[in-house]
Design a protein around this motif. Structure first.
Motif, short mmCIF file in Angstrom:
data_model
loop_
_atom_site.label_atom_id
_atom_site.label_comp_id
_atom_site.label_asym_id
_atom_site.label_seq_id
_atom_site.Cartn_x
_atom_site.Cartn_y
_atom_site.Cartn_z
N PRO A 161 0.81 -1.23 0.00
CA PRO A 161 0.00 0.00 0.00
C PRO A 161 0.83 1.27 0.00
N ILE A 162 2.02 1.24 0.62
CA ILE A 162 2.86 2.43 0.59
C ILE A 162 3.30 2.75 -0.83
N MET A 163 3.72 1.72 -1.57
CA MET A 163 4.13 1.94 -2.96
C MET A 163 2.95 2.39 -3.81
N THR A 164 1.78 1.82 -3.55
CA THR A 164 0.60 2.23 -4.30
C THR A 164 0.25 3.69 -4.05
N LEU A 165 0.29 4.10 -2.79
CA LEU A 165 -0.01 5.49 -2.45
C LEU A 165 1.03 6.43 -3.05
N GLY A 166 2.29 6.01 -3.04
CA GLY A 166 3.33 6.84 -3.65
C GLY A 166 3.13 7.00 -5.15
N ALA A 167 2.68 5.93 -5.81
CA ALA A 167 2.48 5.98 -7.26
C ALA A 167 1.30 6.87 -7.63
N LEU A 168 0.35 7.06 -6.72
CA LEU A 168 -0.82 7.90 -7.01
C LEU A 168 -0.45 9.37 -7.17
N GLY A 169 0.59 9.80 -6.48
CA GLY A 169 0.99 11.20 -6.58
C GLY A 169 -0.06 12.16 -6.02
N ALA A 170 -0.76 11.75 -4.96
CA ALA A 170 -1.80 12.59 -4.36
C ALA A 170 -1.63 12.62 -2.85
N GLU A 171 -2.16 13.67 -2.23
CA GLU A 171 -2.14 13.74 -0.78
C GLU A 171 -3.08 12.67 -0.21
N PHE A 172 -2.78 12.21 1.00
CA PHE A 172 -3.64 11.20 1.62
C PHE A 172 -3.51 11.27 3.14
N GLU A 173 -4.49 10.66 3.82
CA GLU A 173 -4.51 10.59 5.27
C GLU A 173 -4.73 9.14 5.68
N VAL A 174 -3.87 8.62 6.55
CA VAL A 174 -3.99 7.24 7.02
C VAL A 174 -5.02 7.19 8.15
N VAL A 175 -6.04 6.34 7.98
CA VAL A 175 -7.02 6.11 9.02
C VAL A 175 -6.59 4.94 9.91
N SER A 176 -6.11 3.86 9.27
CA SER A 176 -5.62 2.69 10.01
C SER A 176 -4.82 1.83 9.04
N PRO A 177 -3.92 1.00 9.60
CA PRO A 177 -3.58 0.81 11.02
C PRO A 177 -2.46 1.76 11.42
N PRO A 178 -2.18 1.90 12.71
CA PRO A 178 -1.08 2.78 13.13
C PRO A 178 0.28 2.33 12.61
N GLU A 179 0.42 1.01 12.38
CA GLU A 179 1.70 0.51 11.85
C GLU A 179 2.01 1.10 10.47
N LEU A 180 0.95 1.39 9.71
CA LEU A 180 1.17 1.98 8.38
C LEU A 180 1.74 3.38 8.51
N THR A 181 1.20 4.17 9.45
CA THR A 181 1.73 5.52 9.68
C THR A 181 3.20 5.46 10.09
N ALA A 182 3.52 4.51 10.98
CA ALA A 182 4.90 4.39 11.44
C ALA A 182 5.84 4.01 10.31
#
Length: 334
Positions: free
Chosen positions: A283-304
């Motif tokens: 999911p991190i690579m997917t979000l990076g490829a989107l080139g858009a701002e985003f906000e993580v709702v869950s899980p906290p491990e993803l934010t870390a």
């Protein structure tokens, strides 16, 4: 009617594409009588091809296994597919066939006409193998071959299968198609004991064997076998349930995520992405490829983990490169 030599080659090609041909149907395909077909079959046997005849009302012919591998007849498209497939197999997830694939690839390309060799070279030049890292699950070549033959011949298959939780069961399946997805192979088939369509990972499959029982293929409840496997994987709960708000239209996010997640529009230009994954890297690579701002709702491990990646990328982007070139440390000039 074609001349005898070309007709014999056509007969050989037909026998190689199907396990069994009814005699009348095979004669019609060749445009000859059943008697002429018998003579052509005898001619193939004289050349060393083990053609087996089945007598009776439904009698016919099939190419049987022999003591040695006789020459194969392939058309242009099959030759290109064979060469590209061998090249891919040399880099793929099938255990123990890399070296043999390279040898076979060299033999095929060597005897190819120039026009076909150029097509293979062009494909090889513009194709980048999508192999992510190493150490993925491998499949024994004998397993892959047995399952592929059962799919081709519409023959029911028995095998042992170890489920995700570790439970071992015996399965009887009507095999439909093989699907290569990433570094994994899957069998799509109709499970006779559970009376439903299933996808099976080949690296969890043991001792596949044909039962000899033929079946009439059923209609797959999906666009194709690959779509069925992707949908099946999406239903498996992963250890991480990801939810992210993305500042981008749902169609744009959906095009990037494909079937690996679900996307819903929450407001104009904003969408909610949900994914069930085994690793947060995807999911991190997917979000990076989107080139858009985003906000993580869950899980906290993803934010870390995003923070760890961000720090690493920031260090790479701001690293001081004004120092001495490698190998010049401590050099002085007078």
């Amino acid at each position: 009617m074609a001349n005898t030599s070309s007709r014999t080659l056509q007969l050989l090609s037909l026998l190689q594409t199907h396990r069994y041909w009814p005699g009348g149907e095979l004669a019609d395909r060749l445009g000859v009588s059943v008697r002429t077909l018998r003579r052509d079959v005898d001619r193939l046997r004289e050349l060393g091809y083990p053609v087996r005849a089945h007598r009776g009302v439904d009698g016919g012919y099939q190419l049987a296994p022999g003591a040695a591998l006789p020459p194969l007849v392939v058309d242009d498209e099959e030759a290109v597919a064979l060469a590209v497939g061998l090249q891919t197999a040399a880099q793929g997830a099938v255990a123990g066939i890399a070296e043999a694939s390279i040898r076979a690839f060299a033999k095929v390309v060597q005897v190819m006409p120039t026009r076909l060799r150029h097509r293979v070279d062009a494909l090889r030049t513009v194709t980048v193998p999508a192999v992510w890292g190493g150490g993925g699950p491998t499949v024994e070549a004998t397993t892959l071959t047995a399952v592929a033959q059962a799919c081709r011949d519409s023959e029911r298959l028995r095998f042992g299968y170890t489920a995700r939780a570790g439970e071992r069961t015996d399965r009887q399946v009507e095999p439909h198609r093989l699907v290569a997805l990433g570094r994994r192979w899957y069998l799509v088939g109709f499970d006779l004991d559970r009376q439903g369509w299933r996808s099976f990972r080949l690296d969890r499959l043991a001792d596949p064997r044909g039962t000899g029982a033929r079946f009439r293929p059923r209609e797959l409840p999906a666009e194709d076998a690959a779509a069925f496997v992707r949908a099946s994987i999406g239903k498996i709960p992963g250890p991480y349930q990801v939810e992210v708000l993305v500042h981008a239209p749902a169609d744009r996010v959906r095009a990037e995520v494909d079937r690996w997640g679900t996307v819903e529009e929450v407001a104009p230009g904003r969408s909610r992405l949900r994914m069930s994954v085994e690793s947060l890297g995807w999911p991190i690579m997917t979000l990076g490829a989107l080139g858009a701002e985003f906000e993580v709702v869950s899980p906290p491990e993803l934010t870390a983990q995003i923070g760890e990646w961000a720090d690493r990328f920031h260090r790479a982007a701001t690293e001081d490169r004004s120092g001495p070139e490698p190998g010049q440390e401590g050099t002085t000039t007078g």
